[in-house]
Write a protein that holds these residues in place. Structure first.
Motif, PDB file in Angstrom:
ATOM      1  N   ILE A  50       0.838  -1.203   0.000  1.00 43.23           N
ATOM      2  CA  ILE A  50       0.000   0.000   0.000  1.00 43.23           C
ATOM      3  C   ILE A  50       0.871   1.250   0.000  1.00 43.23           C
ATOM      4  CG2 ILE A  50      -1.615   1.370   1.386  1.00 43.23           C
ATOM      5  CD1 ILE A  50      -2.793  -1.370   2.364  1.00 43.23           C
ATOM      6  N   ARG A  51       1.839   1.299   0.894  1.00 42.81           N
ATOM      7  CA  ARG A  51       2.685   2.491   1.030  1.00 42.81           C
ATOM      8  C   ARG A  51       3.526   2.740  -0.216  1.00 42.81           C
ATOM      9  NH1 ARG A  51       3.158   5.696   4.787  1.00 42.81           N
ATOM     10  NH2 ARG A  51       5.410   5.701   4.919  1.00 42.81           N
ATOM     11  N   SER A  52       4.032   1.675  -0.838  1.00 44.63           N
ATOM     12  CA  SER A  52       4.853   1.879  -2.038  1.00 44.63           C
ATOM     13  C   SER A  52       3.998   2.402  -3.191  1.00 44.63           C
ATOM     14  CB  SER A  52       5.586   0.595  -2.436  1.00 44.63           C
ATOM     15  OG  SER A  52       4.696  -0.363  -2.953  1.00 44.63           O
ATOM     16  N   LEU A  53       2.766   1.942  -3.299  1.00 44.26           N
ATOM     17  CA  LEU A  53       1.875   2.438  -4.351  1.00 44.26           C
ATOM     18  C   LEU A  53       1.450   3.881  -4.075  1.00 44.26           C
ATOM     19  CD1 LEU A  53      -0.210  -0.810  -4.861  1.00 44.26           C
ATOM     20  CD2 LEU A  53       1.379   0.200  -6.521  1.00 44.26           C
ATOM     21  N   LEU A  54       1.170   4.198  -2.833  1.00 46.34           N
ATOM     22  CA  LEU A  54       0.827   5.578  -2.483  1.00 46.34           C
ATOM     23  C   LEU A  54       1.994   6.515  -2.794  1.00 46.34           C
ATOM     24  CD1 LEU A  54      -1.008   5.094   0.956  1.00 46.34           C
ATOM     25  CD2 LEU A  54      -2.062   5.579  -1.274  1.00 46.34           C
ATOM     26  N   PHE A  58      -0.482   6.598  -6.456  1.00 48.85           N
ATOM     27  CA  PHE A  58      -1.756   5.888  -6.496  1.00 48.85           C
ATOM     28  C   PHE A  58      -2.661   6.397  -5.383  1.00 48.85           C
ATOM     29  CE2 PHE A  58       0.628   3.271  -9.202  1.00 48.85           C
ATOM     30  CZ  PHE A  58      -0.175   2.330  -9.812  1.00 48.85           C
ATOM     31  N   ALA A  59      -3.948   6.432  -5.654  1.00 50.52           N
ATOM     32  CA  ALA A  59      -4.931   6.727  -4.610  1.00 50.52           C
ATOM     33  C   ALA A  59      -5.107   5.451  -3.779  1.00 50.52           C
ATOM     34  CB  ALA A  59      -6.263   7.127  -5.241  1.00 50.52           C
ATOM     35  N   LEU A  60      -5.535   5.620  -2.552  1.00 49.12           N
ATOM     36  CA  LEU A  60      -5.670   4.462  -1.673  1.00 49.12           C
ATOM     37  C   LEU A  60      -6.573   3.391  -2.287  1.00 49.12           C
ATOM     38  CD1 LEU A  60      -4.854   3.221   1.021  1.00 49.12           C
ATOM     39  CD2 LEU A  60      -6.848   4.315   2.046  1.00 49.12           C
ATOM     40  N   GLU A  61      -7.677   3.782  -2.868  1.00 49.65           N
ATOM     41  CA  GLU A  61      -8.596   2.800  -3.454  1.00 49.65           C
ATOM     42  C   GLU A  61      -7.942   2.029  -4.602  1.00 49.65           C
ATOM     43  OE1 GLU A  61     -11.719   0.343  -3.830  1.00 49.65           O
ATOM     44  OE2 GLU A  61     -11.349   1.711  -2.159  1.00 49.65           O
ATOM     45  N   GLU A  62      -7.017   2.668  -5.298  1.00 48.46           N
ATOM     46  CA  GLU A  62      -6.332   1.991  -6.401  1.00 48.46           C
ATOM     47  C   GLU A  62      -5.407   0.874  -5.917  1.00 48.46           C
ATOM     48  OE1 GLU A  62      -5.887   5.374  -9.834  1.00 48.46           O
ATOM     49  OE2 GLU A  62      -4.659   5.630  -8.019  1.00 48.46           O
ATOM     50  N   THR A  63      -5.095   0.846  -4.630  1.00 49.97           N
ATOM     51  CA  THR A  63      -4.227  -0.208  -4.097  1.00 49.97           C
ATOM     52  C   THR A  63      -4.995  -1.505  -3.831  1.00 49.97           C
ATOM     53  OG1 THR A  63      -4.496   0.332  -1.724  1.00 49.97           O
ATOM     54  CG2 THR A  63      -2.797   1.554  -2.955  1.00 49.97           C
ATOM     55  N   ARG A  64      -6.306  -1.422  -3.817  1.00 44.54           N
ATOM     56  CA  ARG A  64      -7.128  -2.583  -3.448  1.00 44.54           C
ATOM     57  C   ARG A  64      -6.821  -3.846  -4.253  1.00 44.54           C
ATOM     58  NH1 ARG A  64     -11.049  -2.684  -0.046  1.00 44.54           N
ATOM     59  NH2 ARG A  64     -11.305  -0.433  -0.105  1.00 44.54           N
ATOM     60  N   GLU A  85      -4.317  -4.180 -14.705  1.00 45.37           N
ATOM     61  CA  GLU A  85      -5.255  -3.224 -15.284  1.00 45.37           C
ATOM     62  C   GLU A  85      -5.144  -1.864 -14.584  1.00 45.37           C
ATOM     63  OE1 GLU A  85      -7.640  -1.301 -17.664  1.00 45.37           O
ATOM     64  OE2 GLU A  85      -6.859  -3.303 -18.050  1.00 45.37           O
ATOM     65  N   VAL A  86      -4.928  -1.867 -13.284  1.00 42.28           N
ATOM     66  CA  VAL A  86      -4.742  -0.599 -12.564  1.00 42.28           C
ATOM     67  C   VAL A  86      -3.461   0.079 -13.048  1.00 42.28           C
ATOM     68  CG1 VAL A  86      -4.354   0.476 -10.307  1.00 42.28           C
ATOM     69  CG2 VAL A  86      -6.066  -1.315 -10.551  1.00 42.28           C
ATOM     70  N   TYR A  87      -2.401  -0.693 -13.243  1.00 40.64           N
ATOM     71  CA  TYR A  87      -1.172  -0.127 -13.806  1.00 40.64           C
ATOM     72  C   TYR A  87      -1.454   0.539 -15.156  1.00 40.64           C
ATOM     73  CZ  TYR A  87       2.363  -2.423 -10.748  1.00 40.64           C
ATOM     74  OH  TYR A  87       3.167  -2.822  -9.724  1.00 40.64           O
ATOM     75  N   ARG A  88      -2.181  -0.169 -16.022  1.00 39.78           N
ATOM     76  CA  ARG A  88      -2.482   0.374 -17.356  1.00 39.78           C
ATOM     77  C   ARG A  88      -3.291   1.663 -17.256  1.00 39.78           C
ATOM     78  NH1 ARG A  88      -3.411  -5.397 -19.158  1.00 39.78           N
ATOM     79  NH2 ARG A  88      -1.534  -5.866 -20.345  1.00 39.78           N
ATOM     80  N   ARG A  89      -4.298   1.655 -16.403  1.00 38.59           N
ATOM     81  CA  ARG A  89      -5.144   2.838 -16.240  1.00 38.59           C
ATOM     82  C   ARG A  89      -4.336   4.017 -15.690  1.00 38.59           C
ATOM     83  NH1 ARG A  89      -9.142   0.424 -13.918  1.00 38.59           N
ATOM     84  NH2 ARG A  89      -8.466   0.734 -11.785  1.00 38.59           N
ATOM     85  N   LYS A  90      -3.489   3.732 -14.708  1.00 31.88           N
ATOM     86  CA  LYS A  90      -2.676   4.791 -14.106  1.00 31.88           C
ATOM     87  C   LYS A  90      -1.678   5.347 -15.122  1.00 31.88           C
ATOM     88  CE  LYS A  90      -1.936   7.043 -10.316  1.00 31.88           C
ATOM     89  NZ  LYS A  90      -3.006   7.884  -9.788  1.00 31.88           N
ATOM     90  N   LEU A  91      -1.081   4.479 -15.921  1.00 35.87           N
ATOM     91  CA  LEU A  91      -0.150   4.916 -16.942  1.00 35.87           C
ATOM     92  C   LEU A  91      -0.859   5.792 -17.984  1.00 35.87           C
ATOM     93  CD1 LEU A  91       2.789   4.747 -17.797  1.00 35.87           C
ATOM     94  CD2 LEU A  91       2.236   2.680 -19.066  1.00 35.87           C
TER      95      LEU A  91
END
Length: 124
Positions: A50-54, A58-64, A85-91
């Motif tokens: 969670i912390r590395s993604l934040l 990333f938003a907290l919900e995106e870590t789910r 898919e979250v990686y793709r969306r974030k990119l």
């Protein structure tokens, strides 16, 4: 087993953040007989994910999806299709933001060029 303060120190966050992650359903605490939260090494890995993604925006919900992937027993939080898919969306979001910033920069540079031409000193 470790208590919330130990987990917070180990992962470099606050107990308040850990309670928030728990309230959001990202972290599950077991309760000791005295009611204190207890965590184990798998929780350390979840919070680190969670912390590395934040930390990279990333938003907290995106870590789910990453948390769910780890909970499913995968060695990495990005070993599941939902995480990828979250990686793709974030990119895609970042690419759109970069494009927008480049457009703004180009407009600003053009405005500067125009302003500079108007303010050039007279030649004799």
């Amino acid at each position: 087993m470790m208590r919330i303060g130990e987990l917070a120190r180990l992962v470099g966050t606050s107990t308040r953040s850990l309670r928030y992650y728990e309230a959001q359903g990202l972290l599950s605490a077991r309760r000791a007989a005295n009611g204190h939260r207890e965590y184990d090494e798998s929780d350390v890995r979840l919070v680190q994910e969670i912390r590395s993604l934040l930390a990279i925006g990333f938003a907290l919900e995106e870590t789910r999806p990453f948390v769910e992937c780890l909970r499913a027993g995968h060695a990495s939080g990005d070993a599941c299709p939902a995480s990828v898919e979250v990686y793709r969306r974030k990119l895609a979001e970042l690419d759109a933001g970069i494009t927008r910033l480049c457009e703004i920069r180009d407009r600003l540079a053009a405005q500067l060029d125009t302003a500079s031409e108007r303010t050039r000193p007279c030649s004799r």
